[in-house]
Design an enzyme around this catalytic site. Structure first.
Site, PDB file in Angstrom:
ATOM      1  N   ASP A 162      48.276  44.704  35.778  1.00 49.53           N
ATOM      2  CA  ASP A 162      48.493  44.638  34.458  1.00 49.53           C
ATOM      3  C   ASP A 162      47.723  45.486  33.550  1.00 49.53           C
ATOM      4  OD1 ASP A 162      49.194  43.142  32.150  1.00 49.53           O
ATOM      5  OD2 ASP A 162      47.228  42.099  31.960  1.00 49.53           O
ATOM      6  N   GLU A 414      41.781  40.302  42.922  1.00 51.87           N
ATOM      7  CA  GLU A 414      43.230  39.622  43.061  1.00 51.87           C
ATOM      8  C   GLU A 414      44.267  39.865  44.030  1.00 51.87           C
ATOM      9  OE1 GLU A 414      44.679  38.566  39.253  1.00 51.87           O
ATOM     10  OE2 GLU A 414      42.734  37.573  38.625  1.00 51.87           O
ATOM     11  N   TYR A 469      41.400  31.564  34.430  1.00 48.87           N
ATOM     12  CA  TYR A 469      42.147  31.506  32.948  1.00 48.87           C
ATOM     13  C   TYR A 469      42.394  30.159  32.549  1.00 48.87           C
ATOM     14  CZ  TYR A 469      42.054  36.404  32.956  1.00 48.87           C
ATOM     15  OH  TYR A 469      41.642  37.574  33.097  1.00 48.87           O
ATOM     16  N   GLU A 504      36.345  37.568  35.669  1.00 45.46           N
ATOM     17  CA  GLU A 504      37.152  37.377  34.595  1.00 45.46           C
ATOM     18  C   GLU A 504      37.719  36.056  33.969  1.00 45.46           C
ATOM     19  OE1 GLU A 504      41.179  39.277  34.988  1.00 45.46           O
ATOM     20  OE2 GLU A 504      40.355  40.780  36.052  1.00 45.46           O
TER      21      GLU A 504
HETATM   22  C1  GCB Z   1      43.992  39.008  35.567  1.00 47.76           C
HETATM   23  C2  GCB Z   1      43.851  40.672  36.227  1.00 47.76           C
HETATM   24  C3  GCB Z   1      43.867  41.479  34.961  1.00 47.76           C
HETATM   25  C4  GCB Z   1      44.766  40.999  33.826  1.00 47.76           C
HETATM   26  C5  GCB Z   1      44.227  39.560  33.576  1.00 47.76           C
HETATM   27  C6  GCB Z   1      45.478  39.281  32.327  1.00 47.76           C
HETATM   28  O1  GCB Z   1      43.878  38.140  36.664  1.00 47.76           O
HETATM   29  O2  GCB Z   1      42.920  40.771  37.110  1.00 47.76           O
HETATM   30  O3  GCB Z   1      44.128  42.688  35.605  1.00 47.76           O
HETATM   31  O4  GCB Z   1      45.002  42.048  32.862  1.00 47.76           O
HETATM   32  O5  GCB Z   1      44.493  38.737  34.487  1.00 47.76           O
HETATM   33  O6  GCB Z   1      44.852  39.250  31.186  1.00 47.76           O
HETATM   34  O7  GCB Z   1      46.262  38.630  32.671  1.00 47.76           O
END
Ligand code: GCB
Length: 595
Positions: A162, A414, A469, A504
């Site tokens: 991403d 990931e 997330y 993250e």
């Molecule tokens: C993740 C990735 C990261 C993305 C992020 C997102 O898990 O490691 O590279 O930018 O999520 O914002 O979706």
């Protein structure tokens, strides 16, 4: 490999600036020997910079294949009899380089340095032509991987990470001269024994059989505090000034190759004396528990893309300090060496990551494009890919092993990690990292698709690094449900008895979008509510030893319906203005970090 430097015996010429530049969409440059003469193009390109955003042209931005860079350089007359080396700090993702008509080197991987001894191919006092063909195509055997797909509209580059696939010459290019007898590498490790710093060094040299090695250690006031002889040895520093988070104190180790009283080669290595250990669920720096606050970052700047820029380097670190961050992760590739050097001097802690990102075909089709591939198979990510990955780990560790700021290696971000294929793929890679550096913990970053109980790779790591997330990709807008689910999963991970760093957690936030009512994703208020919820969960679980919010700043991605002009999870906008959440993070983190 040593970083090129100016010393009493070494000279350095910087080759940054404007180079001739040509796209090669037909792939004819190699057979037509474009290196054999001046590039017939009117276009110039900045070095260091990504080429993609310089021209306001989609054909350049989205280009994949070979691109050619060329310039000439005068080789100083005074370099007669010297060993002359051409050094690229990186070229993304691979390069072959010619000096005049001679091919001098090729390198795979976009984020680590490579160099060649070109003494035989140049003449001091004369001009030399340097031509580099850089190729930015991602395929199944590249790190990161990708695939070229045939579509009705033509070929398209697909990849599963991403961030935008910026390419070009992103870092410094150097021409330098050394003596024929010269150091080629040094490895430093440090320990602490009752206030005495113990520095162990091992130097390697070429053409130096008849010479002796002398080492001199100086403190930050340039007072000599220890010295030694021999290519390897140990230096003791009583009452040592430790390197510590927030206190980037560095000694300077000068290595000399000597012939009696004559210094034939001299080079310098900065040394921070500190220890790193994992003890149960604690992460110890200098035997004190360390709690990571900070971010996953990107090398990502308007116009310049992934080109290194000193002004942004300094500004980003000022913002890290402003917000109370004590650390960052080099998501998702090794950053410029200037960044790691500066982290050493600033006492900022670094989790150092390879470019192994996107080894996961299970990740959201909406974000990363079409799917339908199997991650690990003989036709996709396979043994050959693993060899490239192993080499990327070795090159990262070889480059960054002497940096006190680097406390943990992350060998992938990931990847798929819940299958037998992933377990078999990763087991030997952990061994590669441990062999290359027995002194630092090793880990990888786990994805939400492989939660506790399903992940088969986390068993190999010293530390658990989790990207989650809850409240964004799942339970979107429902932070009460997110909080319950997140705490449940994290409690299960805590049972593994390893330190957990949340590498993250984040919510896309469109700057300037506001909401008086709670639970409104994309608003500045929701980003704060989301972070507060995460922090409540972290504070309830002892094994959590760090929080690195995603991301430091908004950054460029491929286009897609999940992204609005790029990924907007930054605490800062892409041009480094704070969102409301930055002020909230500042109040939390500055309370934790007292410097
Ligand atoms: C993740 C990735 C990261 C993305 C992020 C997102 O898990 O490691 O590279 O930018 O999520 O914002 O979706």
């Amino acid at each position: 490999m040593l970083r090129p430097e100016d010393t009493a015996t070494r000279e350095l010429k910087n080759l940054n600036g404007l180079w001739q530049f040509a796209l090669d969409p037909e792939g004819q440059g190699r057979t037509d020997r474009w290196f054999a003469g001046p590039l017939t193009t009117a276009r110039e390109m900045a070095v260091p910079a990504s080429f993609n955003d310089i021209a306001a042209d989609a054909a350049v931005r989205d280009y994949f294949g070979d691109v050619w860079y060329q310039r000439t350089v005068w080789v100083p007359r005074g370099w007669e009899g010297r060993r002359i080396v051409l050094h690229f700090e990186s070229a993304t993702h691979r390069a072959t380089v010619w000096v005049n008509e001679t091919e001098v080197m090729s390198h795979e991987g976009g984020y680590t340095p490579f160099e060649a001894d070109i003494t035989s191919y140049v003449t001091p006092g004369e001009e030399a032509r340097i031509t580099a063909v850089i190729n930015n195509t991602l395929h199944w055997q590249s790190i990161p991987p990708g695939v070229i797909e045939d579509t009705q509209a033509g070929k398209r580059q697909r990849y599963w990470h991403d961030f935008f696939n910026y390419a070009g010459i992103h870092r410094n290019v150097w021409l330098y001269a050394t003596s024929q007898a010269h150091f080629t590498d040094v490895t430093i490790t440090t320990d602490l024994e009752d206030g005495t710093g113990v520095i162990t060094y091992a130097a390697e040299a070429e053409n130096a059989d008849q010479l002796d090695t002398k080492v001199i250690l100086r403190d930050a006031d340039i007072n000599q505090v220890a010295q030694g002889t021999g290519a390897s040895g140990t230096l003791n520093v009583p009452n040592v000034h430790k390197w510590a988070p927030g206190d980037g104190y560095l000694y300077d180790l000068e290595l000399q190759l000597v012939d009696g009283d004559t210094v034939i080669d001299s080079c310098h290595q900065s040394v921070g004396v500190r220890t790193v250990k994992v003890d149960g669920v604690r992460f110890l720096i200098n035997d004190e528990p360390f709690y990571f606050t900070g971010f996953g970052k990107h090398e990502d700047i308007p116009v310049i893309g992934k080109g290194h820029n000193d002004a942004y380097l300094l500004h980003d670190f000022e913002l890290l300090k402003w917000i109370g961050a004590n650390s960052f992760r080099t998501s998702h590739y090794p950053y410029a060496e200037d960044v790691i050097d500066y982290a050493d001097r600033q006492g900022i802690v670094v989790i150092d990551e390879t470019a192994a990102v996107g080894l996961n075909m299970g990740l959201g089709g909406g974000i990363f494009g079409s799917q339908g591939y199997q991650t690990f198979s003989s036709a996709t990510v396979n043994d050959a890919t693993r060899e490239v990955h192993a080499e990327a780990i070795r090159e990262l560790i070889a480059r960054d092993k002497n940096h006190p700021s680097v406390v943990l290696w992350s060998i992938a971000n990931e990847p798929e990690s819940d299958t037998e294929g992933s377990e078999n793929y990763f087991r030997p890679l952990f061994a590669v990292a441990r062999e290359a550096d027995p002194t630092r913990p090793v880990g990888f970053v786990n994805v939400m698709l492989a939660p506790h109980g399903r992940c088969r790779v986390s068993q190999f790591g010293d530390v658990l690094m989790l990207n989650r997330y809850y409240g964004w990709y799942v339970h979107t807008g429902d932070l009460a449900a997110a909080e319950l689910a997140w705490e449940q999963e994290l409690t299960a991970w805590a049972g593994d008895g390893k330190p957990i760093i949340i590498t993250e957690y984040g919510a896309d936030t469109y700057p300037g979008l506001h909401s008086a009512v709670a639970g409104n994703p994309w608003s500045e208020e929701y980003q704060i509510e989301y972070l507060e919820m995460n922090h409540r969960v972290f504070d309830r679980i002892d094994a959590v030893v760090g929080e690195q919010m995603w991301n430091f700043a908004d950054f460029a991605t491929t286009s897609g319906i999940m992204r609005v002009g790029g990924n907007k999870k930054g605490a800062f906008t892409r041009d480094r203005q704070p969102k409301a959440a930055a002020h909230y993070l500042r109040s939390r983190w500055r309370g934790k970090n007292q410097w």
